[in-house]
Design an enzyme around this catalytic site. Structure first.
Site, PDB file in Angstrom:
ATOM      1  N   SER A  48       7.798   5.864   6.448  1.00 43.99           N
ATOM      2  CA  SER A  48       7.401   5.666   7.769  1.00 43.99           C
ATOM      3  C   SER A  48       8.377   5.963   8.552  1.00 43.99           C
ATOM      4  O   SER A  48       9.478   5.808   8.370  1.00 43.99           O
ATOM      5  CB  SER A  48       6.714   4.273   7.943  1.00 43.99           C
ATOM      6  OG  SER A  48       6.545   3.754   9.319  1.00 43.99           O
ATOM      7  N   TYR A  51       7.200  -5.203   6.226  1.00 41.32           N
ATOM      8  CA  TYR A  51       6.491  -3.779   5.813  1.00 41.32           C
ATOM      9  C   TYR A  51       7.611  -2.788   5.924  1.00 41.32           C
ATOM     10  O   TYR A  51       7.725  -2.256   4.932  1.00 41.32           O
ATOM     11  CB  TYR A  51       5.602  -3.615   6.906  1.00 41.32           C
ATOM     12  CG  TYR A  51       5.152  -2.179   6.955  1.00 41.32           C
ATOM     13  CD1 TYR A  51       4.324  -1.674   5.892  1.00 41.32           C
ATOM     14  CD2 TYR A  51       5.446  -1.689   8.069  1.00 41.32           C
ATOM     15  CE1 TYR A  51       3.991  -0.420   6.136  1.00 41.32           C
ATOM     16  CE2 TYR A  51       5.201  -0.080   8.059  1.00 41.32           C
ATOM     17  CZ  TYR A  51       4.369   0.372   7.157  1.00 41.32           C
ATOM     18  OH  TYR A  51       4.065   1.643   7.309  1.00 41.32           O
ATOM     19  N   LYS A  75       9.423  -0.228   2.983  1.00 40.71           N
ATOM     20  CA  LYS A  75       9.408   1.117   3.122  1.00 40.71           C
ATOM     21  C   LYS A  75      11.133   1.775   2.707  1.00 40.71           C
ATOM     22  O   LYS A  75      11.191   2.604   2.088  1.00 40.71           O
ATOM     23  CB  LYS A  75       8.928   1.762   4.147  1.00 40.71           C
ATOM     24  CG  LYS A  75       7.597   1.563   4.550  1.00 40.71           C
ATOM     25  CD  LYS A  75       6.578   2.406   3.445  1.00 40.71           C
ATOM     26  CE  LYS A  75       5.070   1.961   3.622  1.00 40.71           C
ATOM     27  NZ  LYS A  75       4.448   2.580   2.769  1.00 40.71           N
TER      28      LYS A  75
END
Ligand code: WQD
Length: 334
Positions: free
Chosen positions: A124, A149, A153
């Site tokens: 992302s 989150y 990643k």
């Protein structure tokens, strides 16, 4: 070529499944429906008129995962089985790190055990944190993530980098998504966030359909042309095609990183305007305070993906708005 899609019934996984099947790939999907449902599988079959293997289980279940590799000759894996709600990740960090990071490790260990070394990872733009300059290239500094989150990643990217260093016969591709929106033009698959959406496009769709009363525009005092946040929205079908192009690239070993975005930045008010024009629906909005953790501007320099993968986004903002709306309308009718 047979491709395993973990989380293949989810938003981006299902659209990628369609593109792969249409292009003649064989696929195997693993999903536990924690953020999707069975109907998605039928929709994929209906759109493509093709069948595929499906296994319902949590991708962290090593025994079941091994069975999939034993029963199928998997050539490549695309990992979509990540939790992705930013706010929820702050509340449930252990669940997020366990699912995203431990899950990726179990998957990679299993791949290694069965000699499968082609891997595409859904990363992302969040790994760039608050970018020093835009457009963001793949060489831009990463780090400074503000929630579990995003950090998950980043951690997985690090793990993949170290894995490749230890064994350069792996073929690894890290795809950094910008802001995926839209739905398949059939209206049969799309994005279905549970509860009140956090992301802009699903929120707008629900305001337009009358399910939510009004959109709060989080801040109009950013250093952007109209003061509202600017992002690089990319149609989910373009994004899915990006995965297919990446798969074609994985015919030789390497560790590759690509931004998947359009290279164009649109503000919150641009999105509202374009949505209204594309759908003929009114979107009521009010200006609200800034949302914690938001940045002013984020958009990609997608030229590396164009040069090396021969990929570029084709669908424009009106397509994204129309297809997001169409999906919800179709769902209501069914
Ligand atoms: C876009 C813009 C908001 C909602 C997040 C994750 C990222 C990626 C995609 C994936 C911002 C504004 C939003 C609303 C608003 N994750 N906004 N009112 O924050 O760019 O990225 O989703 O799975 O990792 O961080 O996307 O859609 O939430 O916000 O004004 O009700 O819309 O402030 O400027 P974001 P978003």
């Amino acid at each position: 070529m047979k491709v395993l899609l973990t989380g293949g019934a989810g938003y981006i996984g299902s659209h990628t499944a369609v593109e792969l099947l249409n292009a003649g790939y064989e696929i195997v999907i693993i999903d536990d429906f924690s953020n999707s449902n069975e109907n998605v599988l039928n929709a994929i079959k209906k759109i493509t008129n093709k069948d595929f293997e499906f296994y319902k289980f949590d991708y962290k279940d090593r025994e079941k995962l091994e069975k999939v590799f034993e029963e199928n000759k998997i050539d490549a894996v695309i990992n979509f089985a990540g939790f992705k709600a930013v706010g929820e990740s702050v509340q449930k960090p252990l669940e997020y790190y366990y699912n995203n990071v431990t899950g990726a490790i179990i998957l990679l260990q299993t791949m290694k055990k069965y000699g499968v070394k082609r891997f595409i990872f859904s990363s992302s733009a969040t790994v760039y944190g608050n970018p020093e300059k835009v457009p963001i290239t793949e060489e831009s500094k990463t780090g400074g993530t503000t929630n579990p989150y995003g950090t998950s990643k980043l951690q997985i990217e690090q793990i993949l980098t170290d894995l490749y260093k230890s064994d350069n016969t792996w073929n690894i591709c890290i795809l950094r998504y910008f802001n995926p929106v839209g739905a398949h033009s059939s209206g049969l698959i799309g994005e279905e966030p549970q509860g009140i959406p956090n992301n802009l496009m699903p929120y707008i769709v629900r305001v337009a359909s009358g399910e939510l009363e009004i959109l709060s525009v989080f801040g109009n005092d950013y250093d952007t042309p109209d003061g509202t946040g600017v992002r690089d929205y990319i149609h989910v079908v373009d994004l899915s095609i990006g995965h297919m192009k990446a798969l074609q690239k994985l015919d030789r070993s390497g560790l590759y990183i690509y931004n998947l975005g359009t290279g164009k930045g649109y503000s919150v008010l641009d999105i509202v305007r374009n949505f209204e024009e594309a759908t003929g629906q009114k979107v009521k909005y009010k200006i609200a305070p800034r949302r914690d953790g938001d940045i002013a501007t984020c958009y990609a320099d997608p030229s590396k993906a164009k040069a090396e993968l021969g990929w570029e986004a084709k669908r424009d903002l009106k397509d994204m708005c129309r297809d997001s709306w169409n999906y919800i309308q179709k769902k209501k009718e069914s």
